[in-house]
Design a protein around this motif. Sequence first.
Motif, PDB file in Angstrom:
ATOM      1  N   ALA A 331       9.545  17.365 -50.840  1.00 14.50           N
ATOM      2  CA  ALA A 331      10.481  17.497 -51.955  1.00 14.50           C
ATOM      3  C   ALA A 331      10.319  18.837 -52.667  1.00 14.50           C
ATOM      4  CB  ALA A 331      10.290  16.346 -52.937  1.00 14.50           C
ATOM      5  N   LEU A 332       9.088  19.333 -52.744  1.00 17.96           N
ATOM      6  CA  LEU A 332       8.863  20.640 -53.364  1.00 17.96           C
ATOM      7  C   LEU A 332       9.591  21.747 -52.608  1.00 17.96           C
ATOM      8  CD1 LEU A 332       5.059  20.469 -54.291  1.00 17.96           C
ATOM      9  CD2 LEU A 332       6.984  20.614 -55.886  1.00 17.96           C
ATOM     10  N   GLY A 333       9.702  21.563 -51.304  1.00 14.40           N
ATOM     11  CA  GLY A 333      10.419  22.542 -50.484  1.00 14.40           C
ATOM     12  C   GLY A 333      11.887  22.218 -50.316  1.00 14.40           C
ATOM     13  N   ARG A 334      12.383  21.245 -51.101  1.00 16.36           N
ATOM     14  CA  ARG A 334      13.778  20.828 -51.050  1.00 16.36           C
ATOM     15  C   ARG A 334      14.171  20.393 -49.640  1.00 16.36           C
ATOM     16  NH1 ARG A 334      16.925  25.127 -55.072  1.00 16.36           N
ATOM     17  NH2 ARG A 334      15.542  24.821 -56.874  1.00 16.36           N
ATOM     18  N   ALA A 335      13.273  19.630 -49.020  1.00 18.27           N
ATOM     19  CA  ALA A 335      13.512  19.097 -47.681  1.00 18.27           C
ATOM     20  C   ALA A 335      13.112  17.629 -47.688  1.00 18.27           C
ATOM     21  CB  ALA A 335      12.694  19.864 -46.641  1.00 18.27           C
ATOM     22  N   ASP A 336      13.448  16.940 -46.607  1.00 13.63           N
ATOM     23  CA  ASP A 336      12.965  15.574 -46.442  1.00 13.63           C
ATOM     24  C   ASP A 336      12.629  15.358 -44.973  1.00 13.63           C
ATOM     25  OD1 ASP A 336      15.303  15.010 -45.023  1.00 13.63           O
ATOM     26  OD2 ASP A 336      16.294  14.078 -46.731  1.00 13.63           O
ATOM     27  N   ARG A 337      12.297  14.119 -44.605  1.00 13.34           N
ATOM     28  CA  ARG A 337      11.790  13.877 -43.261  1.00 13.34           C
ATOM     29  C   ARG A 337      12.833  14.117 -42.189  1.00 13.34           C
ATOM     30  NH1 ARG A 337      15.239   9.665 -44.676  1.00 13.34           N
ATOM     31  NH2 ARG A 337      14.844   7.722 -43.540  1.00 13.34           N
ATOM     32  N   SER A 338      14.122  14.211 -42.548  1.00 12.53           N
ATOM     33  CA  SER A 338      15.158  14.469 -41.552  1.00 12.53           C
ATOM     34  C   SER A 338      15.038  15.863 -40.952  1.00 12.53           C
ATOM     35  CB  SER A 338      16.549  14.297 -42.178  1.00 12.53           C
ATOM     36  OG  SER A 338      16.789  15.304 -43.146  1.00 12.53           O
ATOM     37  N   ALA A 339      14.300  16.763 -41.611  1.00  6.86           N
ATOM     38  CA  ALA A 339      14.112  18.116 -41.085  1.00  6.86           C
ATOM     39  C   ALA A 339      13.219  18.139 -39.850  1.00  6.86           C
ATOM     40  CB  ALA A 339      13.506  19.017 -42.170  1.00  6.86           C
ATOM     41  N   ASN A 340      12.600  17.003 -39.514  1.00  5.32           N
ATOM     42  CA  ASN A 340      11.629  16.965 -38.418  1.00  5.32           C
ATOM     43  C   ASN A 340      12.264  17.144 -37.047  1.00  5.32           C
ATOM     44  OD1 ASN A 340      10.457  14.953 -36.236  1.00  5.32           O
ATOM     45  ND2 ASN A 340       8.696  15.732 -37.392  1.00  5.32           N
ATOM     46  N   THR A 341      13.369  16.465 -36.773  1.00  2.00           N
ATOM     47  CA  THR A 341      13.900  16.432 -35.412  1.00  2.00           C
ATOM     48  C   THR A 341      14.395  17.803 -34.971  1.00  2.00           C
ATOM     49  OG1 THR A 341      15.898  15.528 -36.439  1.00  2.00           O
ATOM     50  CG2 THR A 341      14.491  13.993 -35.281  1.00  2.00           C
ATOM     51  N   THR A 342      14.197  18.082 -33.684  1.00  2.00           N
ATOM     52  CA  THR A 342      14.524  19.388 -33.112  1.00  2.00           C
ATOM     53  C   THR A 342      15.764  19.286 -32.221  1.00  2.00           C
ATOM     54  OG1 THR A 342      13.244  19.050 -31.078  1.00  2.00           O
ATOM     55  CG2 THR A 342      12.049  19.876 -33.011  1.00  2.00           C
ATOM     56  N   PRO A 343      16.361  20.418 -31.857  1.00  7.22           N
ATOM     57  CA  PRO A 343      17.466  20.371 -30.896  1.00  7.22           C
ATOM     58  C   PRO A 343      17.071  19.698 -29.580  1.00  7.22           C
ATOM     59  CG  PRO A 343      17.420  22.501 -31.979  1.00  7.22           C
ATOM     60  CD  PRO A 343      16.185  21.768 -32.428  1.00  7.22           C
ATOM     61  N   GLY A 344      15.827  19.908 -29.150  1.00  5.99           N
ATOM     62  CA  GLY A 344      15.373  19.270 -27.922  1.00  5.99           C
ATOM     63  C   GLY A 344      15.262  17.761 -28.051  1.00  5.99           C
ATOM     64  N   ASN A 345      14.754  17.287 -29.205  1.00  2.00           N
ATOM     65  CA  ASN A 345      14.712  15.845 -29.452  1.00  2.00           C
ATOM     66  C   ASN A 345      16.107  15.244 -29.302  1.00  2.00           C
ATOM     67  OD1 ASN A 345      12.392  16.211 -32.253  1.00  2.00           O
ATOM     68  ND2 ASN A 345      11.928  15.957 -30.083  1.00  2.00           N
ATOM     69  N   LYS A 346      17.083  15.904 -29.907  1.00  2.00           N
ATOM     70  CA  LYS A 346      18.456  15.383 -29.896  1.00  2.00           C
ATOM     71  C   LYS A 346      19.061  15.487 -28.502  1.00  2.00           C
ATOM     72  CE  LYS A 346      18.909  16.602 -34.758  1.00  2.00           C
ATOM     73  NZ  LYS A 346      19.550  17.465 -35.774  1.00  2.00           N
ATOM     74  N   ARG A 347      18.782  16.564 -27.799  1.00  3.85           N
ATOM     75  CA  ARG A 347      19.264  16.695 -26.425  1.00  3.85           C
ATOM     76  C   ARG A 347      18.686  15.591 -25.546  1.00  3.85           C
ATOM     77  NH1 ARG A 347      17.617  21.629 -25.512  1.00  3.85           N
ATOM     78  NH2 ARG A 347      15.650  20.990 -24.566  1.00  3.85           N
ATOM     79  N   GLY A 348      17.449  15.171 -25.858  1.00  5.66           N
ATOM     80  CA  GLY A 348      16.796  14.112 -25.100  1.00  5.66           C
ATOM     81  C   GLY A 348      17.175  12.714 -25.530  1.00  5.66           C
ATOM     82  N   GLY A 349      18.112  12.577 -26.473  1.00  6.73           N
ATOM     83  CA  GLY A 349      18.629  11.270 -26.812  1.00  6.73           C
ATOM     84  C   GLY A 349      18.177  10.689 -28.121  1.00  6.73           C
ATOM     85  N   ALA A 351      18.441  10.218 -31.880  1.00  6.47           N
ATOM     86  CA  ALA A 351      19.507  10.450 -32.845  1.00  6.47           C
ATOM     87  C   ALA A 351      18.990  10.987 -34.164  1.00  6.47           C
ATOM     88  CB  ALA A 351      20.283   9.151 -33.082  1.00  6.47           C
ATOM     89  N   ASN A 352      17.779  10.551 -34.567  1.00  5.79           N
ATOM     90  CA  ASN A 352      17.272  10.939 -35.880  1.00  5.79           C
ATOM     91  C   ASN A 352      15.776  10.652 -35.954  1.00  5.79           C
ATOM     92  OD1 ASN A 352      17.018   8.121 -36.354  1.00  5.79           O
ATOM     93  ND2 ASN A 352      19.056   8.032 -37.290  1.00  5.79           N
ATOM     94  N   ILE A 353      15.178  10.960 -37.082  1.00 10.18           N
ATOM     95  CA  ILE A 353      13.743  10.795 -37.255  1.00 10.18           C
ATOM     96  C   ILE A 353      13.345   9.322 -37.263  1.00 10.18           C
ATOM     97  CG2 ILE A 353      13.952  10.904 -39.768  1.00 10.18           C
ATOM     98  CD1 ILE A 353      10.972  11.996 -37.522  1.00 10.18           C
ATOM     99  N   GLU A 355      14.563   6.846 -35.316  1.00 13.48           N
ATOM    100  CA  GLU A 355      14.386   6.477 -33.912  1.00 13.48           C
ATOM    101  C   GLU A 355      13.146   7.149 -33.335  1.00 13.48           C
ATOM    102  OE1 GLU A 355      16.943   6.435 -29.726  1.00 13.48           O
ATOM    103  OE2 GLU A 355      17.692   7.593 -31.440  1.00 13.48           O
ATOM    104  N   LYS A 356      12.930   8.407 -33.710  1.00 10.53           N
ATOM    105  CA  LYS A 356      11.763   9.139 -33.209  1.00 10.53           C
ATOM    106  C   LYS A 356      10.462   8.504 -33.693  1.00 10.53           C
ATOM    107  CE  LYS A 356       9.926  13.885 -32.998  1.00 10.53           C
ATOM    108  NZ  LYS A 356      10.097  15.264 -33.492  1.00 10.53           N
ATOM    109  N   ALA A 357      10.407   8.120 -34.968  1.00 12.69           N
ATOM    110  CA  ALA A 357       9.192   7.532 -35.530  1.00 12.69           C
ATOM    111  C   ALA A 357       8.872   6.187 -34.894  1.00 12.69           C
ATOM    112  CB  ALA A 357       9.332   7.391 -37.041  1.00 12.69           C
ATOM    113  N   LEU A 358       9.888   5.360 -34.674  1.00 14.52           N
ATOM    114  CA  LEU A 358       9.650   4.044 -34.075  1.00 14.52           C
ATOM    115  C   LEU A 358       9.068   4.176 -32.672  1.00 14.52           C
ATOM    116  CD1 LEU A 358      12.904   2.260 -35.280  1.00 14.52           C
ATOM    117  CD2 LEU A 358      10.569   1.672 -35.966  1.00 14.52           C
ATOM    118  N   GLY A 359       9.444   5.230 -31.953  1.00 10.86           N
ATOM    119  CA  GLY A 359       8.847   5.472 -30.642  1.00 10.86           C
ATOM    120  C   GLY A 359       7.508   6.161 -30.724  1.00 10.86           C
ATOM    121  N   SER A 360       7.328   7.003 -31.748  1.00  7.44           N
ATOM    122  CA  SER A 360       6.080   7.759 -31.889  1.00  7.44           C
ATOM    123  C   SER A 360       4.889   6.860 -32.160  1.00  7.44           C
ATOM    124  CB  SER A 360       6.236   8.789 -33.012  1.00  7.44           C
ATOM    125  OG  SER A 360       5.031   9.467 -33.264  1.00  7.44           O
TER     126      SER A 360
END
Length: 496
Positions: A331-349, A351-353, A355-360
């Motif tokens: 929050a101090l950096g005016r960001a949230d956890r949605s900033a985590n996902t990368t173009p490669g994550n999305k290319r690999g299917g 959709a968002n953080i 889905e990524k966290a549940l698999g991680s």
Amino acid sequence: MFIRVNDRDNVAIVVEPEGIRPPAALEPIPQGHKIALTDFEPGAPILRYGHTIGFANRAIVRGSWVREDMIAMPDPPPLDAMPLSTAVPAKPAPLEGYTFQGFRNPDGSTGTRNILGLATTVQCVAPTVDYAVRRIRAEILPRYPNVDDVVAVTHSYGCGVAIDAPAAAIPIRTLRHIALHANLAAEPLIVSLGCEKLQPARLLGDQLPILAEPNVIRLQDHRGFAEIVSAIMEGAEKRLQVLDRRRRVPCPASDLVVGLQCGGSDAFSGVTCNPAVGYAADLLVRAGATVLFSEVTEVRDAVHLLTPRAETPEVARALIREMQWYDDYLALGRADRSANTTPGNKRGGLANIVEKALGSVAKAGSTAIRAVASHGEKVTAKGLVFAATPASDFICGTQQLASMNLHVFTTGEGSPYGLALVPVVKVSSRTALAEKWHDLIDIDAGRIATGRATIEEVGWEIFRFLLETAGGHKKTWAEHWQLANALSPFNPGPVT
């Protein structure tokens, strides 16, 4: 072919490398991406892993490609309503008799490699130390065959920072524990510039014997570059003489401290490599070892599944504390956890953080969470431990080095990531990646998706590979190619 993880799921992911086309689907859908198993009205929950990964922001017809832009991300689980130790797993049956050949250290730690480390206090000395290490490898190391390598432990910290700021404790303690790493026999050669803020005594605290001459070399005490390099090489040879007398001895698997990390994740990561690593993590815990999982932003959206597994309410609260700290930091950096996902994550299917966290978190297996370590702290507990780190591969690996003597790295899109101080075992989520990068991937977990292997079989394969690698019987591909990313200490404090 599709994979549906949970009976509640209303989407599935495409298995075929070439994707699917009509009439099996209403439109072409790439591998790893989601197909709708039902019709969705706007606002309807989209379920994967049995949990809501988002809400349809428009009507979606069964058989359609469920893309990222169709999914509204849910709010993160509220931290003030977490269940605390409500479903603590029973203690698993011990797994006895598993050993590896390791190096015993005077401080009680166990090394998986025998490395001469040149620990540094400030980035200013890095090029000089790198030069000296090249000379040491070429001119001195061949005379000491029982030493695996010589490594410059360089980094970007040490000066130009608010060294007394509270957050400075994080990079300092991280670098302290790395300097005293088990694979360096906990006795590095220290190279200082002389004028930096992170003086050797501040870096190493009360490790006074290590701070005695000739274990500390200050560049500003010498005349000219040639004399500086000569001093480093002389100090290195004295340490090499000691290290060369060390021998591997049988050690129980309980001496392993294994860090788990993922990078370049895809939609298969939570189906293949991460669950297989989770199964191996359970085996390690049963054998008495320490297993670290990390990456706060890749845990945050699944933390409500983890706090019930905390061994005590105090451990659960510590886990929540680390989530809250990182929420505030973002929050101090005016960001949230949605900033985590990368173009490669999305290319690999992915959709968002969410889905990524549940698999991680599948990497964490199924045992009770025994302890929580804050950023850069040394982990001392046995069993499964959450060690707080950012999700950045480089920073996570650096922080985990504060404790681990072996590393497991899962990947779906592919990463040649490596660390100089510990073996990094690469596990792929897809067979196509393992075949494409046949000389970078150590274990192919993609066989799980095609039914050629089970999670349990690949989990046992990873477990045995780790023991053989820890004992020096195997080298990872990253070791073979000497791939080592630069250390990146996490510094949330001010830079001056």
